[in-house]
Design an enzyme around this catalytic site. Sequence first.
Site, PDB file in Angstrom:
ATOM      1  N   LYS A  38      59.605  45.507   0.453  1.00  0.00           N
ATOM      2  CA  LYS A  38      59.433  44.713  -0.755  1.00  0.00           C
ATOM      3  C   LYS A  38      58.014  44.152  -0.856  1.00  0.00           C
ATOM      4  CE  LYS A  38      62.510  44.217  -3.022  1.00  0.00           C
ATOM      5  NZ  LYS A  38      63.551  44.838  -3.863  1.00  0.00           N
ATOM      6  N   HIS A  43      55.099  46.984  -7.061  1.00  0.00           N
ATOM      7  CA  HIS A  43      55.395  46.646  -8.464  1.00  0.00           C
ATOM      8  C   HIS A  43      54.180  46.098  -9.208  1.00  0.00           C
ATOM      9  CE1 HIS A  43      59.521  47.411  -7.407  1.00  0.00           C
ATOM     10  NE2 HIS A  43      59.460  46.521  -6.444  1.00  0.00           N
TER      11      HIS A  43
END
Length: 374
Positions: free
Chosen positions: A80, A98
């Site tokens: 992550k 992201h």
Amino acid sequence: MAGNKIILHLRAETKPREARAALTPKTVKELLDTGNFEIYVEEAPQSTFKTEEYAKVGAKIVPFESWKTAPKNRIIYGLKELPEETFPLIHDHIQFAHCYKNQAGWEDVLSRFPYGGGTLYDLEFLENDQGRRVAAFGYYAGFAGAALGVLDWSFKQLNSDSKNLPGVSPYPNEDLLINHVKTELSKAHKKTGKYPTVLIIGALGRCGSGAIDLCTKVGIPESNLLKWDMNETKKGGPFQEIADSDIFINCIYLSKPIPPFINYDLLNNENRKLRTIVDVSADTTNPHNPVPVYTIATQFDDPTVLVETTKGPKLSVISIDHLPSLLPRESSEFFARDLLPSLKQLPNKATAPVWKKAEDLYKHHVARLNKPKF
Ligand SMILES: NC(=O)c1ccc[n+]([C@@H]2O[C@H](COP(=O)([O-])OP(=O)(O)OC[C@H]3O[C@@H](n4cnc5c(N)ncnc54)[C@H](O)[C@@H]3O)[C@@H](O)[C@H]2O)c1
């Protein structure tokens, strides 16, 4: 590199409730067996894997968050995004960041890499020669989403409408999840004499195939499964067949605006069978979300949100956007196994297409930074 070895440093995940890991003990062993790797694994309190499991196969265990002060020659590997901090990143990092699709704050996230002289290899964009993603978590997203969908449908057969499906926690393994779903489904079957019909859209994809496998493993008859993909939706929604199914699982990859799959005209009907929608795709905030009957992402501790219908039985949506975390062990194994051939190419990082393309993509996005913060 130490000699000509690649030094990997597995970073502990710190995002709340994230129990998955980018490398599993099995894949650590496979990499070490090649003789081309040295592997450090951080103590990771949230991980479903124990540090002893890594130590047993030859990884060197290092303190939690020690990547921050690790020598520059280590490749920092995690799943992550990093916690929101600002110090420059000096290492090469492999992770989901992201920050390539103009997400809120993308410049702050990305600029830390060039600022420190590091490089980002984003897991979301690792592609093989044919342009196909080398590893993704979709299968277990569909699998977990379908499990929650069947649990919710069963719960509704067994409880009054005043109650909602209770929260769930990650399952230590797949068998325990399947047994739990099977038990609830068979109680509902005993009471109603039926199994749910399940319509899966995006059935040919990763999420879709996971959803189908879960339904089959818990004993839903094949004849109750409707598997749709591009061919079946080309006539354009909304689709009466969704309202006529007990459970609808949306697993499509939304790449362009499409007409909605469902709308309130179809839902506000006394004859509607549909009780549960699982939006695995979870394009919740996308203006072209093909399931435009809810607005929030739900969470494991309260998995459902009510659809505001005026007619027909109670209808809920499950829109959790981190579904694979329900099965952290299996989803980590699945992902790590898919990624292993690419990891084995790390010693040729500069020329191996998968890593070269990822580095070129990184440079492309760094060049887009408006006002470099370095
Ligand atoms: N909720 C979660 O936790 C979670 C986790 C992983 C992935 N996802 C999301 O799930 C989605 C699907 O991922 P995937 O890896 O399965 O993708 P995929 O590319 O493997 O599969 C998508 C499938 O959808 C089909 N499809 C696309 N448009 C369609 C349409 N209009 N009608 C019918 N079928 C259509 C494609 O033909 C394909 O078979 C992605 O948006 C991904 O971000 C969600």
